[in-house]
Design a protein around this motif. Structure first.
Motif, PDB file in Angstrom:
ATOM      1  N   PRO A   1       0.827  -1.214   0.000  1.00  0.00           N
ATOM      2  CA  PRO A   1       0.000   0.000   0.000  1.00  0.00           C
ATOM      3  C   PRO A   1       0.859   1.261   0.000  1.00  0.00           C
ATOM      4  CG  PRO A   1       0.006  -1.024   2.181  1.00  0.00           C
ATOM      5  CD  PRO A   1       0.710  -1.983   1.261  1.00  0.00           C
ATOM      6  N   THR A   2       0.410   2.280  -0.723  1.00  0.00           N
ATOM      7  CA  THR A   2       1.157   3.546  -0.770  1.00  0.00           C
ATOM      8  C   THR A   2       0.925   4.364   0.488  1.00  0.00           C
ATOM      9  OG1 THR A   2      -0.708   4.527  -1.984  1.00  0.00           O
ATOM     10  CG2 THR A   2       1.137   3.649  -3.282  1.00  0.00           C
ATOM     11  N   GLU A   3      -0.250   4.181   1.109  1.00  0.00           N
ATOM     12  CA  GLU A   3      -0.561   4.890   2.351  1.00  0.00           C
ATOM     13  C   GLU A   3      -1.161   3.908   3.345  1.00  0.00           C
ATOM     14  OE1 GLU A   3      -3.093   8.196   1.696  1.00  0.00           O
ATOM     15  OE2 GLU A   3      -1.741   9.210   0.291  1.00  0.00           O
ATOM     16  N   ARG A   4      -0.814   4.100   4.619  1.00  0.00           N
ATOM     17  CA  ARG A   4      -1.341   3.218   5.665  1.00  0.00           C
ATOM     18  C   ARG A   4      -1.690   4.039   6.896  1.00  0.00           C
ATOM     19  NH1 ARG A   4       2.515  -1.328   7.249  1.00  0.00           N
ATOM     20  NH2 ARG A   4       0.624  -2.040   8.286  1.00  0.00           N
ATOM     21  N   SER A   5      -2.811   3.703   7.518  1.00  0.00           N
ATOM     22  CA  SER A   5      -3.200   4.392   8.749  1.00  0.00           C
ATOM     23  C   SER A   5      -2.344   3.887   9.913  1.00  0.00           C
ATOM     24  CB  SER A   5      -4.686   4.143   9.053  1.00  0.00           C
ATOM     25  OG  SER A   5      -4.934   2.757   9.222  1.00  0.00           O
ATOM     26  N   GLU A   6      -2.305   4.654  10.990  1.00  0.00           N
ATOM     27  CA  GLU A   6      -1.463   4.300  12.132  1.00  0.00           C
ATOM     28  C   GLU A   6      -1.901   3.000  12.795  1.00  0.00           C
ATOM     29  OE1 GLU A   6      -1.244   7.517  14.855  1.00  0.00           O
ATOM     30  OE2 GLU A   6      -0.212   8.869  13.460  1.00  0.00           O
ATOM     31  N   ASP A   7      -3.209   2.711  12.747  1.00  0.00           N
ATOM     32  CA  ASP A   7      -3.723   1.514  13.406  1.00  0.00           C
ATOM     33  C   ASP A   7      -3.842   0.315  12.451  1.00  0.00           C
ATOM     34  OD1 ASP A   7      -5.745   2.604  11.899  1.00  0.00           O
ATOM     35  OD2 ASP A   7      -7.322   2.300  13.394  1.00  0.00           O
ATOM     36  N   ALA A   8      -3.271   0.428  11.250  1.00  0.00           N
ATOM     37  CA  ALA A   8      -3.360  -0.659  10.271  1.00  0.00           C
ATOM     38  C   ALA A   8      -2.523  -1.849  10.727  1.00  0.00           C
ATOM     39  CB  ALA A   8      -2.879  -0.178   8.908  1.00  0.00           C
ATOM     40  N   LYS A   9      -2.989  -3.042  10.361  1.00  0.00           N
ATOM     41  CA  LYS A   9      -2.238  -4.250  10.678  1.00  0.00           C
ATOM     42  C   LYS A   9      -0.958  -4.292   9.839  1.00  0.00           C
ATOM     43  CE  LYS A   9      -6.211  -7.155  11.937  1.00  0.00           C
ATOM     44  NZ  LYS A   9      -6.951  -8.410  11.640  1.00  0.00           N
ATOM     45  N   PRO A  10       0.080  -4.998  10.323  1.00  0.00           N
ATOM     46  CA  PRO A  10       1.311  -5.112   9.539  1.00  0.00           C
ATOM     47  C   PRO A  10       1.026  -5.670   8.147  1.00  0.00           C
ATOM     48  CG  PRO A  10       1.652  -5.948  11.769  1.00  0.00           C
ATOM     49  CD  PRO A  10       0.186  -5.681  11.631  1.00  0.00           C
ATOM     50  N   PHE A  11       1.703  -5.130   7.154  1.00  0.00           N
ATOM     51  CA  PHE A  11       1.489  -5.572   5.773  1.00  0.00           C
ATOM     52  C   PHE A  11       1.939  -7.017   5.592  1.00  0.00           C
ATOM     53  CE2 PHE A  11       3.346  -6.125   1.497  1.00  0.00           C
ATOM     54  CZ  PHE A  11       2.178  -6.068   0.766  1.00  0.00           C
ATOM     55  N   ALA A  12       1.112  -7.806   4.915  1.00  0.00           N
ATOM     56  CA  ALA A  12       1.429  -9.210   4.633  1.00  0.00           C
ATOM     57  C   ALA A  12       1.663  -9.364   3.133  1.00  0.00           C
ATOM     58  CB  ALA A  12       0.279 -10.109   5.085  1.00  0.00           C
ATOM     59  N   PRO A  13       2.898  -9.650   2.705  1.00  0.00           N
ATOM     60  CA  PRO A  13       3.179  -9.769   1.263  1.00  0.00           C
ATOM     61  C   PRO A  13       2.641 -11.050   0.636  1.00  0.00           C
ATOM     62  CG  PRO A  13       5.133 -10.248   2.545  1.00  0.00           C
ATOM     63  CD  PRO A  13       4.105  -9.776   3.523  1.00  0.00           C
TER      64      PRO A  13
END
Length: 210
Positions: free
Chosen positions: A166-178
């Motif tokens: 993702p190009t943008e992520r909120s502070e409370d977003a879950k860790p990115f899973a590739p």
């Protein structure tokens, strides 16, 4: 579930590794670059081991750099289950959207509501206020079978995806899973293994008395 894949990569061996045998130095660099990482570019899965080095070319040292550059052909062992494969995992967490399972070395396995055993219900977990739990309702009279961390859970692989970063992520977003695996529990023999051990015991007892 595990495959051997061949890759080609041009890499830089830093000066502090050049005192090692060349293959050892290159393997350390490859481990840093690929080990425990999802090879999403090639959709190969999760690299769990650098298996061997097939060939090495080059060794160019750029002026003022001190590092040597090599083109390397090597093989890696990757974790990439196939669609339809049945795998045993452990319970990690659950919420109103479904379950999250783990294999220890890979934790992005999700069983969503459409793939939960039917009929079912989702209710607050009396032992963990922050979590919901799922219950399979089965039999006549109806009996509750709870999905929790008491034993291994068998699931069938429905799909494997490699989400874009993702190009943008909120502070409370879950860790990115590739890499994300979607599982299914809605079939005979799937779900906590204790369910089917109980059914086998009942079937054997009925056969004994018949």
């Amino acid at each position: 579930m595990f495959y051997l894949s061949e890759l080609e990569h041009t890499l830089r061996v830093p000066p502090h590794l050049l005192n090692l045998p060349l293959e050892d130095a290159i393997k350390l660099v490859l481990q840093d670059l690929f080990l425990d990482k999802v090879l999403a570019k090639w959709k190969l899965g999760l690299c769990v081991s650098i298996y061997d080095i097939k060939s090495v070319e080059g060794g160019l040292v750029l002026p003022g750099d001190g590092a040597a550059t090599y083109k390397v052909v090597f093989r890696v062992i990757v974790f990439r289950p196939f669609v339809g494969e049945v795998i045993s995992a452990k319970f990690k967490e659950s919420d109103a959207n479904g379950l999250r399972l783990t294999l220890g070395f890979f934790e992005d396995i999700y069983v969503l509501v459409p793939h939960m055993p039917k009929p079912n219900r989702c209710e607050p977990d009396p032992y963990n206020r922050k979590q919901m739990r799922w219950v399979w309702m089965y039999g006549e009279p109806e009996e509750d079978f709870i999905i929790d961390d008491s034993c291994q859970i068998k699931f069938r692989v429905e799909s494997i995806s490699y989400p874009s970063v993702p190009t943008e992520r909120s502070e409370d977003a879950k860790p990115f899973a590739p890499m994300v695996i979607t599982g299914n529990l809605n079939d005979d023999g799937l779900g906590p293994v204790s369910w089917w051990e109980s059914f086998d015991a009942i079937t054997q007892e009925e056969s004994t008395h018949s």
